[in-house]
Design a protein around this motif. Sequence first.
Motif, PDB file in Angstrom:
ATOM      1  N   SER A  60       0.801  -1.227   0.000  1.00 30.78           N
ATOM      2  CA  SER A  60       0.000   0.000   0.000  1.00 30.78           C
ATOM      3  C   SER A  60       0.834   1.277   0.000  1.00 30.78           C
ATOM      4  O   SER A  60       0.368   2.319  -0.453  1.00 30.78           O
ATOM      5  CB  SER A  60      -0.946   0.011   1.204  1.00 30.78           C
ATOM      6  OG  SER A  60      -0.202  -0.016   2.402  1.00 30.78           O
ATOM      7  N   ILE A  61       2.062   1.228   0.477  1.00 35.92           N
ATOM      8  CA  ILE A  61       2.904   2.426   0.503  1.00 35.92           C
ATOM      9  C   ILE A  61       3.857   2.447  -0.681  1.00 35.92           C
ATOM     10  O   ILE A  61       3.957   3.436  -1.400  1.00 35.92           O
ATOM     11  CB  ILE A  61       3.684   2.516   1.831  1.00 35.92           C
ATOM     12  CG1 ILE A  61       2.688   2.672   2.981  1.00 35.92           C
ATOM     13  CG2 ILE A  61       4.675   3.674   1.809  1.00 35.92           C
ATOM     14  CD1 ILE A  61       3.288   2.578   4.355  1.00 35.92           C
ATOM     15  N   HIS A  62       4.546   1.348  -0.918  1.00 35.07           N
ATOM     16  CA  HIS A  62       5.539   1.302  -2.002  1.00 35.07           C
ATOM     17  C   HIS A  62       4.913   1.160  -3.374  1.00 35.07           C
ATOM     18  O   HIS A  62       5.531   1.462  -4.384  1.00 35.07           O
ATOM     19  CB  HIS A  62       6.499   0.121  -1.809  1.00 35.07           C
ATOM     20  CG  HIS A  62       7.047   0.005  -0.439  1.00 35.07           C
ATOM     21  ND1 HIS A  62       7.115  -1.188   0.210  1.00 35.07           N
ATOM     22  CD2 HIS A  62       7.549   0.930   0.415  1.00 35.07           C
ATOM     23  CE1 HIS A  62       7.632  -1.008   1.406  1.00 35.07           C
ATOM     24  NE2 HIS A  62       7.900   0.263   1.553  1.00 35.07           N
ATOM     25  N   LEU A  63       3.708   0.624  -3.407  1.00 35.11           N
ATOM     26  CA  LEU A  63       3.000   0.321  -4.654  1.00 35.11           C
ATOM     27  C   LEU A  63       3.798  -0.638  -5.538  1.00 35.11           C
ATOM     28  O   LEU A  63       3.777  -0.550  -6.767  1.00 35.11           O
ATOM     29  CB  LEU A  63       2.635   1.599  -5.415  1.00 35.11           C
ATOM     30  CG  LEU A  63       1.756   2.585  -4.641  1.00 35.11           C
ATOM     31  CD1 LEU A  63       1.484   3.822  -5.471  1.00 35.11           C
ATOM     32  CD2 LEU A  63       0.464   1.930  -4.184  1.00 35.11           C
ATOM     33  N   SER A  64       4.505  -1.548  -4.885  1.00 31.56           N
ATOM     34  CA  SER A  64       5.239  -2.577  -5.605  1.00 31.56           C
ATOM     35  C   SER A  64       4.742  -3.949  -5.128  1.00 31.56           C
ATOM     36  O   SER A  64       4.160  -4.085  -4.062  1.00 31.56           O
ATOM     37  CB  SER A  64       6.750  -2.444  -5.378  1.00 31.56           C
ATOM     38  OG  SER A  64       7.059  -2.568  -4.008  1.00 31.56           O
ATOM     39  N   GLU A  65       4.997  -4.954  -5.963  1.00 33.16           N
ATOM     40  CA  GLU A  65       4.485  -6.298  -5.697  1.00 33.16           C
ATOM     41  C   GLU A  65       5.270  -7.007  -4.600  1.00 33.16           C
ATOM     42  O   GLU A  65       6.494  -6.937  -4.553  1.00 33.16           O
ATOM     43  CB  GLU A  65       4.548  -7.114  -6.981  1.00 33.16           C
ATOM     44  CG  GLU A  65       3.818  -8.427  -6.902  1.00 33.16           C
ATOM     45  CD  GLU A  65       3.782  -9.116  -8.251  1.00 33.16           C
ATOM     46  OE1 GLU A  65       2.882  -8.805  -9.053  1.00 33.16           O
ATOM     47  OE2 GLU A  65       4.679  -9.947  -8.491  1.00 33.16           O
ATOM     48  N   VAL A  66       4.531  -7.694  -3.735  1.00 31.42           N
ATOM     49  CA  VAL A  66       5.109  -8.519  -2.669  1.00 31.42           C
ATOM     50  C   VAL A  66       4.527  -9.922  -2.836  1.00 31.42           C
ATOM     51  O   VAL A  66       3.328 -10.077  -3.081  1.00 31.42           O
ATOM     52  CB  VAL A  66       4.761  -7.968  -1.268  1.00 31.42           C
ATOM     53  CG1 VAL A  66       5.315  -8.873  -0.178  1.00 31.42           C
ATOM     54  CG2 VAL A  66       5.257  -6.540  -1.106  1.00 31.42           C
ATOM     55  N   LEU A  67       5.371 -10.930  -2.707  1.00 31.29           N
ATOM     56  CA  LEU A  67       4.932 -12.314  -2.809  1.00 31.29           C
ATOM     57  C   LEU A  67       5.385 -13.050  -1.552  1.00 31.29           C
ATOM     58  O   LEU A  67       6.574 -13.168  -1.287  1.00 31.29           O
ATOM     59  CB  LEU A  67       5.535 -12.972  -4.054  1.00 31.29           C
ATOM     60  CG  LEU A  67       5.065 -14.368  -4.392  1.00 31.29           C
ATOM     61  CD1 LEU A  67       3.581 -14.370  -4.748  1.00 31.29           C
ATOM     62  CD2 LEU A  67       5.879 -14.936  -5.548  1.00 31.29           C
ATOM     63  N   GLU A  68       4.413 -13.503  -0.746  1.00 33.56           N
ATOM     64  CA  GLU A  68       4.708 -14.266   0.470  1.00 33.56           C
ATOM     65  C   GLU A  68       4.405 -15.731   0.192  1.00 33.56           C
ATOM     66  O   GLU A  68       3.357 -16.054  -0.357  1.00 33.56           O
ATOM     67  CB  GLU A  68       3.854 -13.780   1.641  1.00 33.56           C
ATOM     68  CG  GLU A  68       4.111 -12.343   2.027  1.00 33.56           C
ATOM     69  CD  GLU A  68       3.228 -11.876   3.178  1.00 33.56           C
ATOM     70  OE1 GLU A  68       2.314 -12.617   3.601  1.00 33.56           O
ATOM     71  OE2 GLU A  68       3.452 -10.741   3.639  1.00 33.56           O
ATOM     72  N   SER A  69       5.328 -16.611   0.598  1.00 32.03           N
ATOM     73  CA  SER A  69       5.163 -18.048   0.367  1.00 32.03           C
ATOM     74  C   SER A  69       4.941 -18.770   1.688  1.00 32.03           C
ATOM     75  O   SER A  69       5.593 -18.457   2.687  1.00 32.03           O
ATOM     76  CB  SER A  69       6.399 -18.611  -0.326  1.00 32.03           C
ATOM     77  OG  SER A  69       6.566 -18.001  -1.585  1.00 32.03           O
ATOM     78  N   TYR A  70       4.043 -19.750   1.667  1.00 32.79           N
ATOM     79  CA  TYR A  70       3.666 -20.509   2.856  1.00 32.79           C
ATOM     80  C   TYR A  70       3.554 -21.986   2.520  1.00 32.79           C
ATOM     81  O   TYR A  70       3.394 -22.365   1.363  1.00 32.79           O
ATOM     82  CB  TYR A  70       2.294 -20.054   3.373  1.00 32.79           C
ATOM     83  CG  TYR A  70       2.230 -18.631   3.831  1.00 32.79           C
ATOM     84  CD1 TYR A  70       2.399 -18.304   5.166  1.00 32.79           C
ATOM     85  CD2 TYR A  70       1.991 -17.601   2.925  1.00 32.79           C
ATOM     86  CE1 TYR A  70       2.325 -16.989   5.592  1.00 32.79           C
ATOM     87  CE2 TYR A  70       1.921 -16.286   3.344  1.00 32.79           C
ATOM     88  CZ  TYR A  70       2.090 -15.984   4.678  1.00 32.79           C
ATOM     89  OH  TYR A  70       2.029 -14.688   5.097  1.00 32.79           O
ATOM     90  N   LYS A  71       3.539 -22.801   3.579  1.00 34.09           N
ATOM     91  CA  LYS A  71       3.153 -24.198   3.418  1.00 34.09           C
ATOM     92  C   LYS A  71       2.278 -24.584   4.596  1.00 34.09           C
ATOM     93  O   LYS A  71       2.368 -24.009   5.683  1.00 34.09           O
ATOM     94  CB  LYS A  71       4.355 -25.116   3.272  1.00 34.09           C
ATOM     95  CG  LYS A  71       5.115 -25.423   4.527  1.00 34.09           C
ATOM     96  CD  LYS A  71       6.224 -26.435   4.214  1.00 34.09           C
ATOM     97  CE  LYS A  71       7.048 -26.727   5.441  1.00 34.09           C
ATOM     98  NZ  LYS A  71       8.114 -27.681   5.159  1.00 34.09           N
ATOM     99  N   VAL A  72       1.419 -25.568   4.356  1.00 36.80           N
ATOM    100  CA  VAL A  72       0.528 -26.079   5.390  1.00 36.80           C
ATOM    101  C   VAL A  72       1.223 -27.254   6.067  1.00 36.80           C
ATOM    102  O   VAL A  72       1.678 -28.179   5.391  1.00 36.80           O
ATOM    103  CB  VAL A  72      -0.820 -26.536   4.796  1.00 36.80           C
ATOM    104  CG1 VAL A  72      -1.723 -27.088   5.880  1.00 36.80           C
ATOM    105  CG2 VAL A  72      -1.489 -25.400   4.047  1.00 36.80           C
TER     106      VAL A  72
END
Length: 174
Positions: A60-72
Amino acid sequence: MQAKPMQPFLISLLVLILLISAAALVPIKRSYVFIDNRTEQIALQLPVEDPLFQIKYIHSIHLSEVLESYKVLKDDRLQMTGMEYEDFNIGMPSNAGDGETFGEKDGKYFITGMKRELPNFRIFIGDIDAGLSFISNGYEYDLKKTLVRGQSYTFQVQRLSLIQQLRGVNIDEQ
């Protein structure tokens, strides 16, 4: 001639109905769920076909893409495994934590080897035209098309019964 009593048939039928009803209520299917924090009802559900998933959003501030990775994990808890982003500024890490690896390539920063475990997390669906997607099993789902903008949701993995699966909202991929 005397008619055969219907009692054994009725008892068998009643037992069968009770077994089917119980089976419909037993939580069995692992699903990704978004629970509306106002109503505490499941607003969106997707079956867990792959224990790896990602959340992609525009910061919301940088207006750049962020990708968070998770596993169950096996106990349905979530483990954050990595991040990819373009800016260090407000709200983004400038280095890796213990046991994690920090890297940079082609103007993007990466943190891998994360082992942060959590039972769930809250996600706010902002009322701005910026991307917010859930990625799993090769599909990207636009959360802003299905969830209500301006609302927050609790995201978690939950085992759902057949009744809950029928009651919940499914989402179409992009």
